[in-house]
Write a protein that holds these residues in place. Sequence first.
Motif, PDB file in Angstrom:
ATOM      1  N   ARG A 208      12.851  25.373  77.135  1.00  0.00           N
ATOM      2  CA  ARG A 208      11.753  24.744  77.877  1.00  0.00           C
ATOM      3  C   ARG A 208      11.922  23.228  77.882  1.00  0.00           C
ATOM      4  O   ARG A 208      12.505  22.636  76.979  1.00  0.00           O
ATOM      5  CB  ARG A 208      10.403  25.140  77.273  1.00  0.00           C
ATOM      6  CG  ARG A 208      10.118  24.569  75.903  1.00  0.00           C
ATOM      7  CD  ARG A 208       8.781  25.105  75.375  1.00  0.00           C
ATOM      8  NE  ARG A 208       8.528  24.647  74.023  1.00  0.00           N
ATOM      9  CZ  ARG A 208       7.874  23.521  73.724  1.00  0.00           C
ATOM     10  NH1 ARG A 208       7.404  22.741  74.696  1.00  0.00           N
ATOM     11  NH2 ARG A 208       7.665  23.172  72.465  1.00  0.00           N
ATOM     12  N   TRP A 209      11.376  22.634  78.931  1.00  0.00           N
ATOM     13  CA  TRP A 209      11.425  21.179  79.042  1.00  0.00           C
ATOM     14  C   TRP A 209      10.372  20.530  78.148  1.00  0.00           C
ATOM     15  O   TRP A 209       9.284  21.075  77.972  1.00  0.00           O
ATOM     16  CB  TRP A 209      11.179  20.739  80.484  1.00  0.00           C
ATOM     17  CG  TRP A 209      12.195  21.227  81.464  1.00  0.00           C
ATOM     18  CD1 TRP A 209      12.004  22.141  82.451  1.00  0.00           C
ATOM     19  CD2 TRP A 209      13.567  20.830  81.556  1.00  0.00           C
ATOM     20  NE1 TRP A 209      13.176  22.350  83.155  1.00  0.00           N
ATOM     21  CE2 TRP A 209      14.147  21.549  82.625  1.00  0.00           C
ATOM     22  CE3 TRP A 209      14.370  19.926  80.848  1.00  0.00           C
ATOM     23  CZ2 TRP A 209      15.485  21.402  82.996  1.00  0.00           C
ATOM     24  CZ3 TRP A 209      15.698  19.779  81.209  1.00  0.00           C
ATOM     25  CH2 TRP A 209      16.250  20.508  82.273  1.00  0.00           C
ATOM     26  N   ILE A 210      10.705  19.362  77.658  1.00  0.00           N
ATOM     27  CA  ILE A 210       9.722  18.509  76.987  1.00  0.00           C
ATOM     28  C   ILE A 210       9.380  17.355  77.922  1.00  0.00           C
ATOM     29  O   ILE A 210       8.231  17.152  78.303  1.00  0.00           O
ATOM     30  CB  ILE A 210      10.265  17.968  75.648  1.00  0.00           C
ATOM     31  CG1 ILE A 210      10.647  19.116  74.713  1.00  0.00           C
ATOM     32  CG2 ILE A 210       9.234  17.019  75.013  1.00  0.00           C
ATOM     33  CD1 ILE A 210       9.508  19.975  74.226  1.00  0.00           C
TER      34      ILE A 210
ATOM     35  N   LYS B 291      11.438  16.453  81.131  1.00  0.00           N
ATOM     36  CA  LYS B 291      12.611  16.738  81.955  1.00  0.00           C
ATOM     37  C   LYS B 291      13.222  15.436  82.447  1.00  0.00           C
ATOM     38  O   LYS B 291      12.473  14.615  82.988  1.00  0.00           O
ATOM     39  CB  LYS B 291      12.194  17.631  83.139  1.00  0.00           C
ATOM     40  CG  LYS B 291      13.364  18.169  83.925  1.00  0.00           C
ATOM     41  CD  LYS B 291      12.885  19.022  85.107  1.00  0.00           C
ATOM     42  CE  LYS B 291      14.098  19.491  85.912  1.00  0.00           C
ATOM     43  NZ  LYS B 291      13.670  20.204  87.132  1.00  0.00           N
TER      44      LYS B 291
ATOM     45  N   GLY C  39      10.613  11.088  85.200  1.00  0.00           N
ATOM     46  CA  GLY C  39      10.809  12.315  84.441  1.00  0.00           C
ATOM     47  C   GLY C  39       9.596  13.198  84.679  1.00  0.00           C
ATOM     48  O   GLY C  39       8.617  12.779  85.306  1.00  0.00           O
ATOM     49  N   VAL C  40       9.667  14.437  84.209  1.00  0.00           N
ATOM     50  CA  VAL C  40       8.529  15.336  84.331  1.00  0.00           C
ATOM     51  C   VAL C  40       8.081  15.719  82.920  1.00  0.00           C
ATOM     52  O   VAL C  40       8.877  16.222  82.128  1.00  0.00           O
ATOM     53  CB  VAL C  40       8.873  16.598  85.133  1.00  0.00           C
ATOM     54  CG1 VAL C  40       7.631  17.472  85.297  1.00  0.00           C
ATOM     55  CG2 VAL C  40       9.454  16.224  86.492  1.00  0.00           C
ATOM     56  N   VAL C  41       6.817  15.447  82.622  1.00  0.00           N
ATOM     57  CA  VAL C  41       6.299  15.683  81.280  1.00  0.00           C
ATOM     58  C   VAL C  41       5.717  17.092  81.195  1.00  0.00           C
ATOM     59  O   VAL C  41       4.785  17.435  81.922  1.00  0.00           O
ATOM     60  CB  VAL C  41       5.225  14.634  80.910  1.00  0.00           C
ATOM     61  CG1 VAL C  41       4.631  14.939  79.542  1.00  0.00           C
ATOM     62  CG2 VAL C  41       5.833  13.234  80.939  1.00  0.00           C
ATOM     63  N   TYR C  42       6.310  17.872  80.291  1.00  0.00           N
ATOM     64  CA  TYR C  42       5.868  19.255  80.055  1.00  0.00           C
ATOM     65  C   TYR C  42       5.153  19.404  78.720  1.00  0.00           C
ATOM     66  O   TYR C  42       4.487  20.413  78.485  1.00  0.00           O
ATOM     67  CB  TYR C  42       7.071  20.212  80.058  1.00  0.00           C
ATOM     68  CG  TYR C  42       7.619  20.532  81.417  1.00  0.00           C
ATOM     69  CD1 TYR C  42       8.404  19.613  82.109  1.00  0.00           C
ATOM     70  CD2 TYR C  42       7.357  21.763  82.023  1.00  0.00           C
ATOM     71  CE1 TYR C  42       8.916  19.915  83.356  1.00  0.00           C
ATOM     72  CE2 TYR C  42       7.872  22.065  83.271  1.00  0.00           C
ATOM     73  CZ  TYR C  42       8.644  21.147  83.939  1.00  0.00           C
ATOM     74  OH  TYR C  42       9.146  21.450  85.175  1.00  0.00           O
ATOM     75  N   ASP C  43       5.386  18.459  77.811  1.00  0.00           N
ATOM     76  CA  ASP C  43       4.858  18.594  76.451  1.00  0.00           C
ATOM     77  C   ASP C  43       4.389  17.218  75.995  1.00  0.00           C
ATOM     78  O   ASP C  43       5.113  16.466  75.370  1.00  0.00           O
ATOM     79  CB  ASP C  43       5.948  19.154  75.520  1.00  0.00           C
ATOM     80  CG  ASP C  43       5.369  19.642  74.206  1.00  0.00           C
ATOM     81  OD1 ASP C  43       4.276  19.198  73.817  1.00  0.00           O
ATOM     82  OD2 ASP C  43       6.034  20.470  73.549  1.00  0.00           O
ATOM     83  N   CYS C  44       3.153  16.928  76.380  1.00  0.00           N
ATOM     84  CA  CYS C  44       2.616  15.577  76.255  1.00  0.00           C
ATOM     85  C   CYS C  44       1.876  15.406  74.929  1.00  0.00           C
ATOM     86  O   CYS C  44       1.073  16.258  74.563  1.00  0.00           O
ATOM     87  CB  CYS C  44       1.652  15.348  77.423  1.00  0.00           C
ATOM     88  SG  CYS C  44       0.778  13.797  77.318  1.00  0.00           S
TER      89      CYS C  44
END
Lengths: 443, 136
Positions: A255-257, A259, B67-72
């Motif tokens: 999974r991305w953190i 990306k 970037g793309v934040v998935y886990d902030c």
Amino acid sequence: MATENAPASMYRTTEGLGVWEHKGKVAAVGVGHSPTTRRWDGTAENTMGANSIFALRQAIADAGVDPSQIDGLVLDPVTTTGAHWPEGDPIPMDVVNAYNQTDDPLDGIAKLSAEWILKNMPELSNVKFTMYGPGCMSHAIVVAAQAVGEGRTHTCLVLKSWHNLEGRYNQAGISASESVPGSFAMAPGRTLWGAPGSYGTALQFAEYCRKYGKSHDMMAPFMSNSRRNGLLFPEGYWAQHRPEHLTEEDYLNARWIAKPANLFDNDIPIMVSGAYLFTTAERAKDMKQKPVYIINHASSRGTQRSILPTLDEVEAETASTGRKIYEGAGITAADLSFENMYDGFALFHQFHLEGLRYRGMQNGDALDFYQKDISIEGPDPVLPSGGNIGSGRSRFWMHTDCIQQIQGRAGARTITGVKPEIGVSGGPMPMGGNFTVWSATPD
Amino acid sequence: MVKQGVIPDDLSKPFWDAANAGRLEIQNCSACNRLHNPPVAACTRCKSGDNLEWKLMSGKGTIYNYGVVYDCPVRLLQQDQPFNLAVITLDEDSGIQMYSHLPGTPVDDVPVGAAVEVIFEETANGQKVPEWRVIG
Ligand SMILES: [Zn+2]
């Protein structure tokens, strides 16, 4: 008197300083590690302070030195980058009282002073020199090397410890608050915009991929190789607790953190302590282990113009660091047997490698290099320690590996495609860190 | 996306006051004509704090990177994951960066190099903050 941070004058931060004046006059002769754990279990036996004592005693025994001969101690007093003791949370006094206290009850639990170590290791009765190299082991090493070189201490322990607590990294405190101070909100890092720790590195990597036509999946062989090397590191977290290989498929499906940074591009926070014993080249001759000579240390203190370092800024800084490393050691890139530059985050290891011009690499070459043989069996080993990715967040595996490879004590991790004579390690960040060159011979 | 509230402090207050008035102002050393973001106590070029002022910007910029934040880590934003987090550079000086969530731009469909213009959004405590939208 309380221990103080090393003065700026002890770091070699600029180009043009020439060969290090103490080249080959300082040697590493002992290594010690505590066991690893994911988090503190709340017991007195397993505090970060207890791990510290364990690692120090191991390093002393490894060197075969009587503790009374030790006259120096250098360590990093900060023992986390994100597991901060929650404000207002009670401190378990049974744990505090199990040790000789300083005036700070969190000392030995969530921070570490030299005074705490000396109060709890009575065998260190002759330590007269203490100093902090704040940041990580890479700082502490260069401070200790310089201190031995300058004659401030002749037999010096170097220590880095990490605690980790329950709860997720960096999610308490200001991350959970309703509002933040105005200057904090404008600063780099997590703020109003919620950047995870690896975000800055992820963006530099994204820019790198756009500029050189590379992609994130090209990291997979490096990641698998690092875990493989880590599993050959019996002192490490993955080897001790989760002996699982990381396949390229595992990596690509993670999974991305932030990306393009995924879960595995972020090193896992753990509890561990590592210690070394440094001494003069003269004294090292009579000690138990083969000395590993320090032939240079160099530091990087890059600053970015605005919020995040750009690729240009990163590449300029790592190239300068590479030149400093070679200049002070009086060597060239061709003299390096292997490299152990920092990797926690994985997506910046290539900046360190390219800055070193490792195996003739230029900017933009590293990810192609990763597609070739980078194993410990080949002639071009990349990160034989496995780094933080291979063994968890200690920021010291790469130093231990340099010492053990050159001593011939790296066990199953021994590099065999090239004779391990000169290695370089250090970090953390491409824009700021401390680096050490290790050698089998003093010259 | 509602961001955490902001409590201006001495160094940053002019920036936040300007945002509340719908203006983008960036700190500038008038002796060097050098912009600074984040703001500084002393100019990074002449090292003096005597000539720092706040300068009105056009509010035009470019998407430099994202970037793309998935886990902030920030709790308030976790409900909005995944979200874009871009770096904008200002047209006045491409060395000056600002963050943006790029409201209106689909997640991970960010046109790097595209022109953007500033807007102002309310944070959780009513303080306004500059944000950026793709033009056109
Ligand atoms: Zn100025």
